[in-house]
Write a protein that holds these residues in place. Structure first.
Motif, short mmCIF file in Angstrom:
data_model
loop_
_atom_site.label_atom_id
_atom_site.label_comp_id
_atom_site.label_asym_id
_atom_site.label_seq_id
_atom_site.Cartn_x
_atom_site.Cartn_y
_atom_site.Cartn_z
N LYS A 134 0.86 -1.23 -0.01
CA LYS A 134 0.20 0.10 0.10
C LYS A 134 0.96 1.37 -0.04
CE LYS A 134 -4.19 -1.74 0.56
NZ LYS A 134 -3.74 -3.51 0.22
N ALA A 189 -0.01 5.38 -7.62
CA ALA A 189 -1.47 5.50 -7.20
C ALA A 189 -1.54 5.53 -5.51
CB ALA A 189 -2.23 4.51 -7.81
N ASP A 197 -3.09 4.69 -2.00
CA ASP A 197 -4.34 3.98 -1.45
C ASP A 197 -5.10 4.92 -0.68
OD1 ASP A 197 -3.86 1.17 -2.64
OD2 ASP A 197 -1.89 1.84 -2.24
N LEU A 198 -4.28 5.56 0.01
CA LEU A 198 -4.60 6.24 1.31
C LEU A 198 -4.09 7.44 1.71
CD1 LEU A 198 -6.86 6.19 3.85
CD2 LEU A 198 -5.23 4.86 4.99
N LYS A 200 -6.51 14.31 -5.77
CA LYS A 200 -7.75 13.50 -5.86
C LYS A 200 -8.09 12.40 -6.71
CE LYS A 200 -10.61 17.21 -7.99
NZ LYS A 200 -11.04 16.39 -8.99
N ASP A 201 -7.55 12.47 -8.07
CA ASP A 201 -7.78 11.61 -9.06
C ASP A 201 -6.92 10.24 -8.81
OD1 ASP A 201 -9.81 13.17 -9.95
OD2 ASP A 201 -8.73 14.27 -11.34
N LYS A 202 -5.83 10.39 -8.10
CA LYS A 202 -5.16 9.13 -8.11
C LYS A 202 -5.18 8.60 -6.64
CE LYS A 202 -0.62 9.59 -8.32
NZ LYS A 202 0.64 10.36 -9.26
N THR A 203 -6.01 8.86 -5.83
CA THR A 203 -6.17 8.51 -4.38
C THR A 203 -7.46 7.53 -4.20
OG1 THR A 203 -4.75 9.99 -3.58
CG2 THR A 203 -6.26 9.03 -2.10
N LYS A 204 -7.41 6.60 -3.54
CA LYS A 204 -8.57 5.88 -3.50
C LYS A 204 -9.48 6.20 -2.18
CE LYS A 204 -6.35 1.66 -5.62
NZ LYS A 204 -5.73 0.20 -5.18
N ALA A 205 -8.62 6.78 -0.98
CA ALA A 205 -9.37 7.12 -0.01
C ALA A 205 -8.84 8.12 0.82
CB ALA A 205 -9.49 5.75 0.92
N HIS A 261 -15.22 8.36 -1.04
CA HIS A 261 -13.84 8.30 -0.78
C HIS A 261 -13.31 8.72 0.42
CE1 HIS A 261 -13.25 8.01 -5.41
NE2 HIS A 261 -13.93 7.00 -4.90
N LEU A 280 -8.24 -1.09 6.30
CA LEU A 280 -7.86 -1.10 4.91
C LEU A 280 -7.02 -2.46 4.64
CD1 LEU A 280 -7.82 0.28 2.19
CD2 LEU A 280 -5.44 1.24 2.66
#
Length: 386
Positions: free
Chosen positions: A124, A160, A162-163, A183-188, A208, A220
């Motif tokens: 991660k 990318a 993950d958090l 914001k567009d490359k972050t999952k949470a 998210h 997670l």
């Protein structure tokens, strides 16, 4: 007389236009963040930390700036402060985007200066307080500038994410431009209560965002993240009405193999021992030590207290943070790390001091770092009047 009246009218017009411009900027600029909906506010009101319409510290500790203390602070702002900024910016170590893709399970840590980190663990990618911009201010061209103009890596080169963990909403921890680029490359995104309001205003989807109260945690996969207390305050300065309208916190990060504590911003207080009893010992403490002053020690630790706090939470290693990137107080820019390291030497607590951008692996041994900051003492002093 007519000339005097005309001049006064012109000056008054300029003043009105200037004031109107400020009001419009405050009202329309996205930098200041958002406001909670009525439904969200009802949730925040139920928090044990929310009292009399505002969030509060344990024991209702506050930074009081009244009377003699207020005037002492004003006087401090006009004193001459040698070496408050470096004569030459710290040179960051460039991070290799290709190497970051090789996230093989080791606990790796990269410092961006101040309180911003990239952690790679268990496959991660985790960013902490990603203030990766050049100015810790809502007005970048006149605000507090970063010492180093070049970052170890650009946001677009990061893998990318993950958090993202956020400790509170001050400009040196929550940066509008950084969030827009992330914001567009972050999952949470995990935040303390209320901070998600700003993220939503900046285009982060609610699905998210996870907002937590103190002592709540989120999972997670095999990683656990607990929102823990800090002794600080919040607010992005919009009309001063948003003071303490969002919560502030520290974070406990747990993997199957490691346990790390991130202090966020905090004055020294009993909450550290409470966290240590509940979650300690910790393999590593990322503990604030800079931007301090006796006038506001309720909300920022003195460097010696940084080490005491690390001992309170039962840390095996401490890394002093919240220094090395911005001038947000009036002390010598090297004082935080110098004083914290000296105190750690007295107590025997191991300290690590990586360079900005330097990657460290936490594998059970104390990561080898140099006291690179000692070399900087040989440079000419820079005098700062503010």
């Amino acid at each position: 007389m007519k000339k005097i009246v005309k001049t006064m009218i012109i000056l008054a017009s300029i003043l009105v236009i200037a004031m109107a411009s400020v009001v419009l900027f405050m009202a329309l600029s996205p930098q200041f963040g958002g406001h909670p909906t009525q439904k969200q506010q009802l949730i925040y009101n139920q928090s044990p930390q929310h009292r009399d319409g505002k969030f509060a510290n344990m024991g209702d500790v506050k930074m009081e700036m009244t009377g003699k203390k207020f005037w002492a602070m004003i006087k401090e702002q006009f004193n001459v402060h040698p070496n408050a900024t470096p004569s030459q910016a710290p040179q960051p170590i460039a991070m290799d985007p290709a190497e970051l893709l090789q996230n093989n399970g080791d606990f790796r840590l990269f410092w961006f200066g101040h309180s911003s980190f990239l952690i790679q663990t268990n496959g991660k990618n985790i960013l902490i307080d990603p203030m990766l911009g050049q100015s810790a201010s809502p007005v970048p061209f006149i605000g507090v500038k970063r010492f180093n103009k070049e970052m170890p890596i650009e946001i677009e080169q990061l893998p990318a994410i993950d958090l993202v963990l956020i400790s509170h909403d001050h400009y040196d921890h929550l940066d509008y431009q950084s969030i827009k680029r992330l914001k567009d490359k972050t999952k949470a995104f995990y935040t303390p209560l209320g901070v998600g309001t700003h993220l939503r205003a900046w285009g982060v989807h609610s699905a998210h965002i996870t907002e937590l109260d103190w002592w709540q945690h989120a999972q997670l996969d095999e990683l656990s993240f607990t929102c823990t207390p800090a002794q600080h305050f919040s607010g992005r300065g919009k009309w001063f009405s948003d003071q303490a309208s969002t919560l502030w916190c520290s974070w406990v990060i747990q993997t199957p193999e490691k346990k790390v504590f991130f202090s966020g911003d905090s004055g020294y207080g009993p909450h550290f021992k409470t966290i240590g009893k509940k979650y300690g010992p910790f393999d590593l403490a990322l503990m604030e030590c800079g931007q301090y002053n006796e006038l506001w020690k309720e909300i920022h630790m003195m460097p010696e207290e940084t080490i005491l706090a690390a001992e309170d939470i039962k840390a095996q290693i401490v890394m002093p943070i919240h220094w090395g990137a911005f001038k947000l107080s009036m002390h010598d820019w090297l004082d935080p790390i110098t004083r914290a390291s000296a105190k750690a030497n007295e107590t025997g607590l191991p300290v690590i001091t990586p360079r900005i951008g330097e990657g460290l692996v936490l594998n059970g041994e104390i990561p080898a770092t140099t006291q690179w900051w000692e070399e900087r003492r040989k440079e000419p002093m820079v005098t700062v009047n503010k």
